[in-house]
Design a protein around this motif. Structure first.
Motif, PDB file in Angstrom:
ATOM      1  N   GLN A  63     -10.309   6.650   4.021  1.00  0.00           N
ATOM      2  CA  GLN A  63     -11.106   5.444   4.248  1.00  0.00           C
ATOM      3  C   GLN A  63     -10.213   4.255   4.579  1.00  0.00           C
ATOM      4  N   GLU A  64      -9.110   4.124   3.859  1.00  0.00           N
ATOM      5  CA  GLU A  64      -8.186   3.012   4.106  1.00  0.00           C
ATOM      6  C   GLU A  64      -7.556   3.124   5.489  1.00  0.00           C
ATOM      7  N   PRO A 122      -2.101   5.691   2.560  1.00  0.00           N
ATOM      8  CA  PRO A 122      -3.508   5.292   2.666  1.00  0.00           C
ATOM      9  C   PRO A 122      -4.456   6.471   2.508  1.00  0.00           C
ATOM     10  N   THR A 123      -5.588   6.221   1.871  1.00  0.00           N
ATOM     11  CA  THR A 123      -6.649   7.225   1.803  1.00  0.00           C
ATOM     12  C   THR A 123      -7.307   7.319   3.180  1.00  0.00           C
ATOM     13  N   ALA A 152      -8.522  -3.777   4.284  1.00  0.00           N
ATOM     14  CA  ALA A 152      -7.890  -2.470   4.056  1.00  0.00           C
ATOM     15  C   ALA A 152      -8.521  -1.717   2.900  1.00  0.00           C
ATOM     16  N   PHE A 153      -8.889  -2.419   1.849  1.00  0.00           N
ATOM     17  CA  PHE A 153      -9.365  -1.741   0.647  1.00  0.00           C
ATOM     18  C   PHE A 153     -10.889  -1.746   0.518  1.00  0.00           C
ATOM     19  N   GLU A 201      -5.657  -7.380   3.102  1.00  0.00           N
ATOM     20  CA  GLU A 201      -6.024  -6.678   1.866  1.00  0.00           C
ATOM     21  C   GLU A 201      -7.536  -6.525   1.736  1.00  0.00           C
ATOM     22  N   ARG A 227     -16.607  -2.928   5.111  1.00  0.00           N
ATOM     23  CA  ARG A 227     -15.527  -3.351   6.019  1.00  0.00           C
ATOM     24  C   ARG A 227     -16.075  -4.170   7.181  1.00  0.00           C
ATOM     25  N   ASN A 263     -10.151   2.032   7.896  1.00  0.00           N
ATOM     26  CA  ASN A 263     -10.295   0.579   7.828  1.00  0.00           C
ATOM     27  C   ASN A 263      -9.176  -0.115   8.611  1.00  0.00           C
ATOM     28  N   LYS A 278     -14.497  -0.320   0.448  1.00  0.00           N
ATOM     29  CA  LYS A 278     -14.883   0.999  -0.059  1.00  0.00           C
ATOM     30  C   LYS A 278     -15.723   1.804   0.923  1.00  0.00           C
ATOM     31  N   MET A 320       0.864  -1.172   0.000  1.00  0.00           N
ATOM     32  CA  MET A 320       0.000   0.000   0.000  1.00  0.00           C
ATOM     33  C   MET A 320       0.900   1.220   0.000  1.00  0.00           C
TER      34      MET A 320
END
Length: 737
Positions: free
Chosen positions: A206-207, A203-204, A247-248, A244, A255, A210, A250, A200
């Motif tokens: 959101q990420e 991270p955004t 983490a990803f 993964e 989540r 998460n 949306k 990664m």
């Protein structure tokens, strides 16, 4: 500050593990460049180590340790054996020969990591001059907890010893005949040994959210869920299997549903009949508020609360408690030492592991400056974006600093961070006096004549940069309980470097002077001796003028209290100097001379492993019992402390403070008390925490506060120039008046 006291009992960072093989150079016969292969040595610089082909017990060589300077440090040989076998008992046998050993002892030593067992023969060591004789040490192996057995020989004090013909046996059998180690299910899982396979970039939002939720859920399940607690699942690698997918995600809802599905894979949780509610008397209570305040779905919240209410109650694979003491032992934590720069997944594992250990098992979570619940999300981007080994070490160092515990630092595995400081040392000891960086002593007094430096010189710039600017830049990288300890640690390293010298500007009597100060290899300086033995005193105690006794705990021995009680019984007063780390445990041994029987002085909080996050306060301990003297000491007692007083030194000061007629003078101590618990992190990083809470009998805290003196006395620059010990002068004044 990497105090010498940690060398043998905790760090031993320089020990090199032998190859994972059953062939070990225990008899010193394999020699490369005059050094026995697989062996390393550690300890003070006032010793000479070597191999000897003329004095041997068997074969061609023995190993030797010899003191070459005055002082009372130690030196040891050590070899590490990975625990790849089973068995109940491990025994080290070997032969020792000694010559003029005094002010200490010679012996074998063995330690089983991490914190499984330790014996260095300190209560039965060899003294004087003796011929070859066989000695042995036996410890419980506990193969499911042990990772390494470290063995060797040690010399404490003066003289010379030879070590030869060592053998390590398991249940009476040689290593190559030892029973096979019964691997847990977690140990059999090797899928991610070569890497986490997770990547990664930055991270955004959101990420990051998460990953924060995942880290908290992962740690919660680790310490509460039956399926993980038994050790049949490699919980590190289970993280990589789900990382993964979580983490990803949306959205939060996606989540949370994935986390619920993941939890279901570990089977149903049966109702717990033994689980008890947190007692109202608990000093610290579990902080599970994140479950209902992190925006989690109602279904996930309910599932986590259910697991908590029906948490595991048996012997846990990942957490245990030290016998008699009660500090947590973090067991079966793989340090992944072969990964000097762990990949993204392993760096997240490091962060998750540390955050949850602190969240559930740090006794001083309530006196941090930060809200620990917010710290995890803060550090996720730092650990993910750490682009090399140094940045990873620095990220770990900074989160360690956030718990505000002087015991907590990077004590090993931080090669790149240590390299930034330089490997050479100044010839002077520094201290912050009157808010200035001041030269207070020379490690080697004979060097003073060749140095254009004086006691009391104030260092105002280093290589053209103001001292204040350097200090400001370094503060974030020096974990400590309080400012006194932090400035102590900075002063010990601020003049390190890699070059031949440093350009200093010093202020002396109102005049600025430019000085080129040479730097030295550590072995050229008596740094270790400076910390262990003040001055040239051989004994730890002496009589001062006007019938005042003086004791320094820097080199006190177990035998000294009886002699002190006899010699000082009729003294007008006694000064106990704890501006050091005691070389022997003195609260009860010396406390019985100055305190009435049944004097309360301390109580502890310890974790309740059946309810992670709960800490319970125990009953007070007492001093005063014992019979080293027919009568108790009736004179005044003055105890000296400062920022060098840490951990056992602070505990000892607490004990002596409880005695009547005791006055503590000096300045605030390091503020880190309580037996330490080791923590291993990916990349071979080693740190630790104060593992139990230490309080006065009335419940007053010591962590971060330190031992606050009854009378504050600090050195002055003028006093340093005049060579006066102003704390000692004040102590004498108190007794005389």
């Amino acid at each position: 500050m990497r105090l010498p006291l940690f060398y043998l009992a905790v760090c031993v960072a320089s020990i090199i593990s032998a190859q994972n093989t059953q062939i070990f150079n225990l008899n010193f016969e394999k020699v490369v460049n005059q050094v026995p292969s697989q062996w390393n040595n550690f300890g003070g610089d006032e010793y000479k180590v070597g191999i000897d082909s003329t004095v041997v017990q068997e074969g061609r060589y023995s190993a030797s340790l010899e003191s070459i300077k005055e002082g009372k440090g130690f030196k040891a040989w050590g070899l590490s054996i990975p625990v790849t076998f089973g068995g109940k008992k491990v025994k080290l046998t070997g032969y020792l020969k000694t010559e003029n050993v005094s002010d200490g002892y010679g012996g074998l030593w063995m330690r089983i990591d991490p914190q499984v067992g330790f014996d260095n023969m300190n209560n039965r060591g060899v003294k004087g001059t003796t011929d070859w004789k066989k000695y042995e040490i036996e410890l419980d192996l506990k193969p499911n907890e042990a990772t390494d057995i470290v063995v060797g020989g040690i010399l404490v004090g003066k003289g010379k010893i030879w070590i030869d013909n060592l053998k390590v046996t398991i249940d009476g059998k040689p290593l190559d005949k030892a029973p096979e180690k019964e691997l847990s299910g977690a140990q059999k899982d090797t899928e991610f040994d070569a890497g986490s396979r997770f990547t990664m970039s930055t991270p955004t939002p959101q990420e990051a959210k998460n990953l924060t939720v995942l880290g908290k859920v992962w740690g919660f399940l680790k310490y509460h869920h039956l399926a993980i607690a038994t050790g049949e699942i490699n919980w590190d690698y289970e993280l990589f299997r789900i990382l993964e997918e979580i983490a990803f995600a949306k959205a939060d809802s996606e989540r949370d549903q994935r986390i619920l599905t993941w939890i279901d894979t570990y089977g149903p949780v049966a109702a717990c009949k033994k689980c008890k509610e947190t007692t109202s008397e608990a000093y610290l209570k579990p902080d599970n508020a994140w479950m209902t305040s992190s925006g989690l779905s109602k279904e996930l919240q309910e599932r986590l609360v259910y697991i908590y209410n029906n948490r595991f109650q048996g012997k846990h694979y990942y957490i245990n408690k030290a016998r008699n003491i009660g500090n947590p032992i973090f067991s079966n934590e793989n340090p992944y030492t072969e990964m000097k720069y762990p990949d993204t997944g392993f760096r997240l594992l490091s962060l998750y592991r540390y955050w949850n250990m602190i969240h559930y098992y740090f006794p001083y979570k309530d006196v941090m400056d930060k809200d620990w619940n917010a710290v995890l999300e803060e550090y996720i981007p730092r650990f993910i974006t750490a682009k090399n080994e140094l940045e990873y070490e620095v990220a770990a160092l900074q989160i360690i600093g956030d718990i505000k515990d002087t015991h907590a630092n990077l004590w090993g595995g931080d090669d790149q961070w240590e390299a930034t400081k330089g490997s050479k040392y100044p010839p002077v000891h520094l201290q912050f006096i009157e808010n200035n960086l001041v030269i207070v002593d020379f490690y080697n007094p004979e060097m003073k004549a060749s140095l254009d430096l004086e006691l009391g010189d104030v260092i105002t710039s280093i290589n053209g940069v103001s001292t204040s600017k350097i200090i400001e830049d370094r503060i974030p990288y020096y974990p400590a309980s309080n400012q006194a300890a932090r400035m102590r640690d900075i002063s010990s390293e601020i003049l390190k470097g890699n070059g031949a010298s440093l350009d200093l500007t010093v202020s002396r009597d109102g005049e600025d002077i430019n000085v080129k100060m040479p730097l030295y290899e550590r072995k050229e300086l008596d740094i270790y001796s400076w910390y262990r033995v003040p001055g040239d005193d051989v004994k730890s105690y002496k009589m001062l003028p006007n019938n005042i006794g003086y004791v320094t705990l820097a080199n006190v021995t177990r035998e000294d209290p009886k002699a002190i009680a006899k010699e000082f019984l009729n003294c007008k007063g006694m000064i106990i100097d704890i501006r050091n780390y005691p070389s022997a445990f003195m609260p009860f041994a010396l406390g019985q001379f100055i305190a009435p029987r049944g004097t309360e002085f301390v109580k502890f909080t310890t974790p309740n492993l059946k309810n992670p996050g709960e800490f319970l306060m125990g009953s007070p301990l007492m001093i005063g019992a014992g019979n080293i003297a027919k009568e108790k000491f009736k004179g005044k007692v003055v105890v000296l402390v400062n920022e060098l007083s840490q951990s056992q030194a602070e505990y000892t000061a607490m004990a002596f403070r409880a005695a009547p007629n005791t006055t503590i003078i000096g300045s605030t101590t390091a503020g880190a008390d309580g037996n330490v618990s080791a923590i291993l992190l990916p990349g071979g990083l080693r740190t630790m925490i104060s593992g139990i809470g230490v309080f006065y009998p009335d419940g007053s805290p010591t962590q971060r506060v330190g031992i606050v003196p009854d009378i504050e006395v600090k050195p002055t620059i003028q006093g340093i120039k005049e060579g006066r010990d102003e704390l000692l002068d004040k102590a004498i004044e108190i007794i005389d008046n």
